[in-house]
Scaffold this motif. Structure first.
Motif, PDB file in Angstrom:
ATOM      1  N   MET A   1       0.728  -1.065   0.055  1.00 25.77           N
ATOM      2  CA  MET A   1      -0.158  -0.047   0.004  1.00 25.77           C
ATOM      3  C   MET A   1       0.812   1.089  -0.096  1.00 25.77           C
ATOM      4  SD  MET A   1      -3.155   0.791   2.493  1.00 25.77           S
ATOM      5  CE  MET A   1      -2.045   1.229   3.919  1.00 25.77           C
ATOM      6  N   THR A   2       0.452   2.223  -0.851  1.00 25.92           N
ATOM      7  CA  THR A   2       1.293   3.435  -0.986  1.00 25.92           C
ATOM      8  C   THR A   2       1.059   4.300   0.477  1.00 25.92           C
ATOM      9  OG1 THR A   2       0.915   3.691  -3.251  1.00 25.92           O
ATOM     10  CG2 THR A   2       1.688   5.469  -2.187  1.00 25.92           C
ATOM     11  N   LYS A   3       2.461   4.688   0.998  1.00 26.32           N
ATOM     12  CA  LYS A   3       2.472   5.415   2.016  1.00 26.32           C
ATOM     13  C   LYS A   3       2.612   7.097   1.686  1.00 26.32           C
ATOM     14  CE  LYS A   3       3.217   1.771   4.365  1.00 26.32           C
ATOM     15  NZ  LYS A   3       2.125   1.157   5.248  1.00 26.32           N
ATOM     16  N   ASN A   4       1.661   7.504   2.497  1.00 23.62           N
ATOM     17  CA  ASN A   4       1.649   9.059   2.462  1.00 23.62           C
ATOM     18  C   ASN A   4       2.699   9.757   3.259  1.00 23.62           C
ATOM     19  OD1 ASN A   4      -0.626   9.283   0.809  1.00 23.62           O
ATOM     20  ND2 ASN A   4      -2.136   8.906   2.245  1.00 23.62           N
ATOM     21  N   ILE A   5       3.362  10.796   2.641  1.00 22.85           N
ATOM     22  CA  ILE A   5       4.358  11.428   3.059  1.00 22.85           C
ATOM     23  C   ILE A   5       4.405  12.858   3.109  1.00 22.85           C
ATOM     24  CG2 ILE A   5       6.936  11.905   2.840  1.00 22.85           C
ATOM     25  CD1 ILE A   5       6.290   8.791   3.317  1.00 22.85           C
ATOM     26  N   ALA A   6       4.833  13.519   4.335  1.00 25.53           N
ATOM     27  CA  ALA A   6       4.860  14.908   4.453  1.00 25.53           C
ATOM     28  C   ALA A   6       6.541  15.409   4.484  1.00 25.53           C
ATOM     29  CB  ALA A   6       4.158  15.434   5.753  1.00 25.53           C
ATOM     30  N   ILE A   7       6.996  16.374   3.761  1.00 26.12           N
ATOM     31  CA  ILE A   7       8.033  16.976   3.823  1.00 26.12           C
ATOM     32  C   ILE A   7       8.051  18.257   4.628  1.00 26.12           C
ATOM     33  CG2 ILE A   7      10.257  17.664   2.596  1.00 26.12           C
ATOM     34  CD1 ILE A   7       9.577  15.607   0.513  1.00 26.12           C
ATOM     35  N   LEU A   8       8.490  18.480   5.654  1.00 29.65           N
ATOM     36  CA  LEU A   8       8.746  19.660   6.566  1.00 29.65           C
ATOM     37  C   LEU A   8       9.887  20.272   6.431  1.00 29.65           C
ATOM     38  CD1 LEU A   8       7.258  18.350  10.077  1.00 29.65           C
ATOM     39  CD2 LEU A   8       5.813  18.801   7.764  1.00 29.65           C
ATOM     40  N   GLY A   9       9.751  21.641   5.645  1.00 25.02           N
ATOM     41  CA  GLY A   9      11.162  22.361   5.278  1.00 25.02           C
ATOM     42  C   GLY A   9      11.401  22.160   3.989  1.00 25.02           C
ATOM     43  N   ALA A  10      10.490  21.810   2.943  1.00 28.54           N
ATOM     44  CA  ALA A  10      10.832  21.547   1.664  1.00 28.54           C
ATOM     45  C   ALA A  10      11.648  22.396   0.543  1.00 28.54           C
ATOM     46  CB  ALA A  10       9.409  21.003   0.899  1.00 28.54           C
ATOM     47  N   SER A  11      11.789  23.703   1.181  1.00 28.14           N
ATOM     48  CA  SER A  11      12.352  24.629   0.269  1.00 28.14           C
ATOM     49  C   SER A  11      13.807  24.691   0.344  1.00 28.14           C
ATOM     50  CB  SER A  11      11.568  25.860   0.618  1.00 28.14           C
ATOM     51  OG  SER A  11      11.814  26.482   2.169  1.00 28.14           O
ATOM     52  N   GLY A  12      14.267  23.850   1.068  1.00 33.98           N
ATOM     53  CA  GLY A  12      15.783  23.751   1.223  1.00 33.98           C
ATOM     54  C   GLY A  12      16.518  22.546   0.272  1.00 33.98           C
ATOM     55  N   TYR A  13      17.797  22.731   0.203  1.00 31.61           N
ATOM     56  CA  TYR A  13      18.226  21.506  -0.553  1.00 31.61           C
ATOM     57  C   TYR A  13      17.973  20.131  -0.140  1.00 31.61           C
ATOM     58  CZ  TYR A  13      21.433  25.277  -2.384  1.00 31.61           C
ATOM     59  OH  TYR A  13      22.231  26.377  -3.018  1.00 31.61           O
ATOM     60  N   THR A  14      17.923  19.806   1.169  1.00 31.48           N
ATOM     61  CA  THR A  14      17.676  18.349   1.601  1.00 31.48           C
ATOM     62  C   THR A  14      16.142  18.255   1.339  1.00 31.48           C
ATOM     63  OG1 THR A  14      17.335  19.137   3.762  1.00 31.48           O
ATOM     64  CG2 THR A  14      19.425  18.176   3.020  1.00 31.48           C
ATOM     65  N   LEU A  18      14.799  15.350  -1.179  1.00 27.75           N
ATOM     66  CA  LEU A  18      13.746  14.167  -0.792  1.00 27.75           C
ATOM     67  C   LEU A  18      12.665  14.339  -1.933  1.00 27.75           C
ATOM     68  CD1 LEU A  18      13.407  14.931   2.919  1.00 27.75           C
ATOM     69  CD2 LEU A  18      14.010  12.923   2.032  1.00 27.75           C
ATOM     70  N   VAL A  19      12.214  15.112  -2.501  1.00 35.59           N
ATOM     71  CA  VAL A  19      11.251  15.293  -3.335  1.00 35.59           C
ATOM     72  C   VAL A  19      11.598  14.661  -4.667  1.00 35.59           C
ATOM     73  CG1 VAL A  19       9.861  16.693  -5.089  1.00 35.59           C
ATOM     74  CG2 VAL A  19      10.158  17.249  -2.563  1.00 35.59           C
ATOM     75  N   ARG A  20      13.018  14.862  -5.163  1.00 39.22           N
ATOM     76  CA  ARG A  20      13.691  14.222  -6.345  1.00 39.22           C
ATOM     77  C   ARG A  20      13.503  12.907  -6.262  1.00 39.22           C
ATOM     78  NH1 ARG A  20      18.477  12.295  -8.150  1.00 39.22           N
ATOM     79  NH2 ARG A  20      19.543  12.640  -6.519  1.00 39.22           N
ATOM     80  N   ILE A  21      13.861  12.308  -5.049  1.00 39.59           N
ATOM     81  CA  ILE A  21      14.109  10.877  -4.577  1.00 39.59           C
ATOM     82  C   ILE A  21      12.558  10.269  -4.879  1.00 39.59           C
ATOM     83  CG2 ILE A  21      14.875   9.161  -3.052  1.00 39.59           C
ATOM     84  CD1 ILE A  21      16.977  11.103  -2.134  1.00 39.59           C
ATOM     85  N   ILE A  22      11.724  10.850  -4.017  1.00 38.76           N
ATOM     86  CA  ILE A  22      10.302  10.017  -3.837  1.00 38.76           C
ATOM     87  C   ILE A  22       9.673  10.366  -4.904  1.00 38.76           C
ATOM     88  CG2 ILE A  22       8.336  10.080  -2.280  1.00 38.76           C
ATOM     89  CD1 ILE A  22      10.111  11.348  -0.240  1.00 38.76           C
ATOM     90  N   ALA A  23       9.969  11.218  -6.008  1.00 44.98           N
ATOM     91  CA  ALA A  23       9.409  11.058  -7.372  1.00 44.98           C
ATOM     92  C   ALA A  23       9.388   9.990  -7.915  1.00 44.98           C
ATOM     93  CB  ALA A  23       9.924  12.274  -8.039  1.00 44.98           C
TER      94      ALA A  23
END
Length: 342
Positions: A1-14, A18-23
């Motif tokens: 089952m697909t897991k829902n993820i939140a990224i807190l502080g998504a406007s920085g390099y890390t 994270l977005v690039r990897i999880i894409a």
């Protein structure tokens, strides 16, 4: 089952990494992105390289509905994460990419970060996120503290040797060459192109770098007695990557054998043939680590070299690797992409 993820502080390099990897992650979906100073903006505005993706707009942390979130990555600045994580739902799994939960001892945290910890109870619960050495603990963790990128690189090179007792624990010199993205995305005068390019410089010399707190903690734990390495990082004009050069006393062939045996079954860590030198180019943009061992011209001395990408294996890739374990997924899911070359 697909897991829902939140990224807190998504406007920085890390956060962007994270977005690039999880894409392309087969089992994760990005359900929420936060960036307080850029709340209301689309990620395509903040990071145009992500404009092809269908992503939620950035919002404030307090506006996120965590009821449907399986895991949150906290990619916030140091000293910010502890208060934010303390306010999150108690059953929410969290991987923190800051330094806030890396040190187990509250006194050590105050020593290296100059303030008392704001969430000491959570600090006691946090599992240190060096995946290859804490895998079983990470599987059952609620909160995992991602390592420092410098600390991870040095530990991959040295920790098995300390555990095996094949080097002199009082004669370890560790030199790191670090890419500029390790300093974060905030504007800093010394990181301007005209200030940084065509030069290299040591920083935090003389035992003042905060990652020494991690080295002291982890190396001493591995050895069963205090170990204090001599460590100096250097800032060099490349965007990504870390090269760790460790000078140790011990038999070079035995050192190579210990590293080869310890990492033989590790997908992401590759010990090169004896005498082969690694390059940051060969791991750029990937979750891989390359380690090389060379004998010194003087018998009983050896050099150990390790390279990784500070934003991937040193931070966001490591975070996803840990999240996979916490969520019961394949540890390598979403992380087997090849390095970028050239």
């Amino acid at each position: 089952m697909t897991k829902n993820i939140a990224i807190l502080g998504a406007s920085g390099y890390t956060g962007a990494e994270l977005v690039r990897i999880i894409a392309t992650h087969p089992d994760m979906r990005i359900a929420a992105l936060t960036g307080d100073r850029k709340a209301g903006m689309a990620m395509a505005q903040v990071f145009p390289f992500l404009r092809h993706m269908d992503l939620p707009d950035l919002t404030r942390i307090e506006d996120v509905d965590f009821s449907g979130i399986d895991l949150a990555f906290c990619a916030l600045p140091h000293a910010t994460s502890q208060s934010v994580i303390k306010a999150l739902p108690a059953d929410l799994k969290v991987v923190d990419l800051s330094a806030d939960f890396r040190l187990r001892d509250p006194a050590a945290y105050q020593k290296w970060y100059g303030k008392a910890h704001d969430a000491p109870e959570l600090q006691k619960q946090a599992i240190y996120g060096l995946t290859e050495f804490y895998r079983d603990d990470i599987r059952s963790a609620r909160l995992v503290a991602g390592t420092g990128c410098n600390a991870a690189t040095g530990q991959f090179a040295l920790r098995p040797l300390i555990e095996a007792g094949v080097i002199d624990l009082d004669q370890i010199i560790l030199d790191l060459k670090c890419g500029v993205s390790g300093a974060g995305r905030s504007l800093k005068e010394n990181l301007l192109h005209a200030e940084l390019s065509e030069g290299a410089q040591p920083y935090a010399a003389g035992g003042t770098h905060r990652h020494l707190g991690e080295f002291d903690q982890e190396f001493s734990r591995a050895a069963g007695r205090p170990v204090q390495v001599q460590f100096t990082p250097h800032l060099i004009p490349m965007n990504r990557g870390i090269l760790a050069s460790a000078w140790v006393q011990g038999d070079a062939a035995a050192i190579h054998g210990v590293l080869s045996d310890r990492y033989a079954d590790e997908v992401f860590i590759h010990v090169l043939p004896f005498g082969t030198l690694p390059s940051t180019h060969d791991v750029r943009g990937s979750n891989f680590v390359h380690i090389g061992v060379v004998a010194d011209r003087v018998a009983g001395r050896a050099s150990v070299f390790a390279v990784l990408d500070n934003l991937t294996k040193g931070s966001s890739g490591q975070a996803v690797q840990n999240a996979n374990l916490m969520l019961g997924l394949d540890e390598t899911a979403g992380l087997m992409f090849a390095p970028l070359f050239p």
